[in-house]
Design a protein around this motif. Structure first.
Motif, PDB file in Angstrom:
ATOM      1  N   GLU A 211     -11.399  -0.677  11.277  1.00 40.66           N
ATOM      2  CA  GLU A 211      -9.997  -1.064  11.434  1.00 40.66           C
ATOM      3  C   GLU A 211      -9.888  -2.534  11.850  1.00 40.66           C
ATOM      4  O   GLU A 211      -9.067  -3.283  11.320  1.00 40.66           O
ATOM      5  CB  GLU A 211      -9.373  -0.205  12.532  1.00 40.66           C
ATOM      6  N   GLU A 212     -10.726  -2.924  12.823  1.00 37.96           N
ATOM      7  CA  GLU A 212     -10.760  -4.327  13.265  1.00 37.96           C
ATOM      8  C   GLU A 212     -11.121  -5.232  12.092  1.00 37.96           C
ATOM      9  O   GLU A 212     -10.493  -6.254  11.849  1.00 37.96           O
ATOM     10  CB  GLU A 212     -11.819  -4.501  14.366  1.00 37.96           C
ATOM     11  N   TYR A 216      -8.997  -8.567   9.915  1.00 41.96           N
ATOM     12  CA  TYR A 216      -9.485  -9.881   9.503  1.00 41.96           C
ATOM     13  C   TYR A 216      -9.489 -10.018   7.980  1.00 41.96           C
ATOM     14  O   TYR A 216      -9.194 -11.083   7.438  1.00 41.96           O
ATOM     15  CB  TYR A 216     -10.871 -10.157  10.100  1.00 41.96           C
ATOM     16  N   LEU A 217      -9.802  -8.941   7.312  1.00 45.59           N
ATOM     17  CA  LEU A 217      -9.702  -8.960   5.845  1.00 45.59           C
ATOM     18  C   LEU A 217      -8.260  -9.277   5.444  1.00 45.59           C
ATOM     19  O   LEU A 217      -8.016 -10.060   4.518  1.00 45.59           O
ATOM     20  CB  LEU A 217     -10.152  -7.604   5.264  1.00 45.59           C
ATOM     21  N   ALA A 218      -7.310  -8.713   6.189  1.00 45.56           N
ATOM     22  CA  ALA A 218      -5.895  -8.988   5.904  1.00 45.56           C
ATOM     23  C   ALA A 218      -5.577 -10.468   6.086  1.00 45.56           C
ATOM     24  O   ALA A 218      -4.807 -11.043   5.313  1.00 45.56           O
ATOM     25  CB  ALA A 218      -5.000  -8.135   6.809  1.00 45.56           C
ATOM     26  N   VAL A 219      -6.175 -11.107   7.089  1.00 50.78           N
ATOM     27  CA  VAL A 219      -5.959 -12.551   7.286  1.00 50.78           C
ATOM     28  C   VAL A 219      -6.467 -13.322   6.061  1.00 50.78           C
ATOM     29  O   VAL A 219      -5.795 -14.220   5.554  1.00 50.78           O
ATOM     30  CB  VAL A 219      -6.670 -13.051   8.571  1.00 50.78           C
ATOM     31  N   VAL A 246     -10.622   0.893   3.776  1.00 53.98           N
ATOM     32  CA  VAL A 246     -10.534  -0.442   4.347  1.00 53.98           C
ATOM     33  C   VAL A 246      -9.505  -1.298   3.589  1.00 53.98           C
ATOM     34  O   VAL A 246      -8.832  -2.148   4.173  1.00 53.98           O
ATOM     35  CB  VAL A 246     -11.956  -1.088   4.375  1.00 53.98           C
ATOM     36  N   ILE A 247      -9.340  -1.018   2.309  1.00 59.33           N
ATOM     37  CA  ILE A 247      -8.351  -1.777   1.525  1.00 59.33           C
ATOM     38  C   ILE A 247      -6.928  -1.380   1.936  1.00 59.33           C
ATOM     39  O   ILE A 247      -6.074  -2.229   2.174  1.00 59.33           O
ATOM     40  CB  ILE A 247      -8.574  -1.578   0.005  1.00 59.33           C
ATOM     41  N   ASP A 248      -6.678  -0.077   2.046  1.00 63.09           N
ATOM     42  CA  ASP A 248      -5.346   0.382   2.469  1.00 63.09           C
ATOM     43  C   ASP A 248      -4.990  -0.154   3.857  1.00 63.09           C
ATOM     44  O   ASP A 248      -3.856  -0.576   4.102  1.00 63.09           O
ATOM     45  CB  ASP A 248      -5.286   1.913   2.499  1.00 63.09           C
ATOM     46  N   LEU A 249      -5.974  -0.115   4.762  1.00 66.81           N
ATOM     47  CA  LEU A 249      -5.746  -0.631   6.111  1.00 66.81           C
ATOM     48  C   LEU A 249      -5.400  -2.112   6.064  1.00 66.81           C
ATOM     49  O   LEU A 249      -4.460  -2.569   6.726  1.00 66.81           O
ATOM     50  CB  LEU A 249      -6.998  -0.448   6.978  1.00 66.81           C
ATOM     51  N   ALA A 250      -6.153  -2.858   5.257  1.00 67.86           N
ATOM     52  CA  ALA A 250      -5.904  -4.298   5.146  1.00 67.86           C
ATOM     53  C   ALA A 250      -4.523  -4.553   4.553  1.00 67.86           C
ATOM     54  O   ALA A 250      -3.791  -5.425   5.022  1.00 67.86           O
ATOM     55  CB  ALA A 250      -6.981  -4.966   4.299  1.00 67.86           C
ATOM     56  N   VAL A 251      -4.140  -3.763   3.553  1.00 64.89           N
ATOM     57  CA  VAL A 251      -2.840  -3.984   2.907  1.00 64.89           C
ATOM     58  C   VAL A 251      -1.695  -3.692   3.889  1.00 64.89           C
ATOM     59  O   VAL A 251      -0.704  -4.419   3.930  1.00 64.89           O
ATOM     60  CB  VAL A 251      -2.704  -3.153   1.607  1.00 64.89           C
ATOM     61  N   SER A 252      -1.842  -2.666   4.724  1.00 62.61           N
ATOM     62  CA  SER A 252      -0.746  -2.403   5.662  1.00 62.61           C
ATOM     63  C   SER A 252      -0.664  -3.496   6.729  1.00 62.61           C
ATOM     64  O   SER A 252       0.440  -3.851   7.164  1.00 62.61           O
ATOM     65  CB  SER A 252      -0.812  -0.991   6.258  1.00 62.61           C
ATOM     66  N   ILE A 268      -3.090  -5.151  -5.005  1.00 59.67           N
ATOM     67  CA  ILE A 268      -4.422  -5.297  -4.417  1.00 59.67           C
ATOM     68  C   ILE A 268      -5.236  -4.049  -4.740  1.00 59.67           C
ATOM     69  O   ILE A 268      -4.858  -2.931  -4.360  1.00 59.67           O
ATOM     70  CB  ILE A 268      -4.316  -5.549  -2.901  1.00 59.67           C
ATOM     71  N   LEU A 269      -6.300  -4.229  -5.493  1.00 57.04           N
ATOM     72  CA  LEU A 269      -7.053  -3.089  -6.030  1.00 57.04           C
ATOM     73  C   LEU A 269      -8.529  -3.176  -5.689  1.00 57.04           C
ATOM     74  O   LEU A 269      -9.069  -4.250  -5.463  1.00 57.04           O
ATOM     75  CB  LEU A 269      -6.926  -3.057  -7.559  1.00 57.04           C
TER      76      LEU A 269
END
Ligand SMILES: [Zn+2]
Length: 290
Positions: A211-212, A216-219, A246-252, A268-269
């Motif tokens: 999650e953490e 950072y991936l979202a950043v 991890v992709i869904d978490l980053a997108v939210s 984002i895929l």
């Protein structure tokens, strides 16, 4: 005449070859040292008789001199006249790109990036690579070193990166970044594959570390959205492949962080070609001679 693309990594080379309509792919383990790679390439060139050989290589490949200027995972390739030597030894023209750029091209032509106008590709493995395809053309910079997303700074006093700088995105968003998040939560050193295994078993600390990681991936995604306003971002590499959440978490997270406009228009895929994105991209280099 056939076509052949090869992705050279630290311990394997992966290839995609085409003769007629069939694409054959595979993985060959290589030992440390140039000879082992050369031997594998010779066999493949013999099998596929490519019009030209497309290559993806980890590191900064200088398009002007034909040399790999920095390659932390394949040090023995650094500084040699890679293009010249290979063309001489293999008797075929060779086109070389950074492996993450090749991966973007592979996903664009054969995978999750098809039809995108502006495609950005993240490759999340040991390190973090980036690639950009605009209107079907790979954008790799004047010297071949564009899109080093992993080495953009997100914290001037942040964690050390394998490149020697501080606070690079890769220091957080990579397999070793994930290992650090886990270590800070549990005081335990596990490798990223083990952490992902635990997360898939529902172990809370491992899930928390991912999650953490995804924040950072979202950043990183936000920065890319704000710079390029892409219609598609494709995320590949081992971590999203084995833990797609991890992709869904980053997108939210991204939804809360980014400007609304670029967020509205981006898809984002997860990469479709798995560990072969780079080899497929190298095949495109062979087919299209980019
Ligand atoms: Zn770095």
């Amino acid at each position: 005449m056939g076509y052949l693309g090869v992705d050279i990594g630290g311990s394997f080379i992966k290839y995609c070859g085409r003769a007629g309509d069939d694409i054959k792919k595979g993985k060959i383990p290589t030992e440390k040292g140039f000879d082992s790679i050369l031997k594998a390439l010779r066999t493949l060139v013999k099998d596929f008789s490519p019009e030209r050989l497309g290559l993806g290589v980890a590191g900064l490949y200088d398009q002007k001199t034909g040399r790999l200027t920095a390659s932390p995972n394949i040090r023995f390739l650094e500084g040699i006249d890679l293009k010249e030597i290979l063309e001489e030894e293999l008797g075929t023209p060779v086109i070389i790109q950074n492996d993450a750029s090749a991966a973007a091209l592979g996903e664009y032509r054969y995978g999750a990036g098809k039809g995108a106008e502006i495609l950005v590709c993240f490759t999340l493995g040991t390190g973090l690579g980036g690639g950009l395809v605009v209107n079907g053309r790979l954008v790799s910079g004047v010297s071949g070193s564009a899109m080093e997303i992993g080495h953009t700074t997100i914290d001037v006093d942040g964690w050390y990166c394998h490149c020697g700088r501080k606070g690079c995105l890769e220091a957080y968003v990579s397999s070793y970044g994930l290992e650090r998040f886990y270590f800070f939560l549990t005081d335990q050193k596990l490798d990223s594959a083990e952490i992902i295994l635990l997360a898939n078993e529902g172990k809370l600390e491992a899930m928390k570390a991912l999650e953490e990681f995804s924040r950072y991936l979202a950043v990183g995604l936000m920065n890319v959205l704000h710079i390029f306003n892409p219609d598609r971002v494709v995320i590949g590499g081992g971590i999203p492949q084995h833990y797609p959440a991890v992709i869904d978490l980053a997108v939210s997270n991204l939804k809360k962080m980014a400007f609304e406009l670029p967020f509205r228009d981006v898809q984002i895929l997860k990469a479709e070609l798995g560990e072969y994105s780079g080899a497929y991209g190298a095949l495109v280099l062979s087919e299209e001679g980019l």
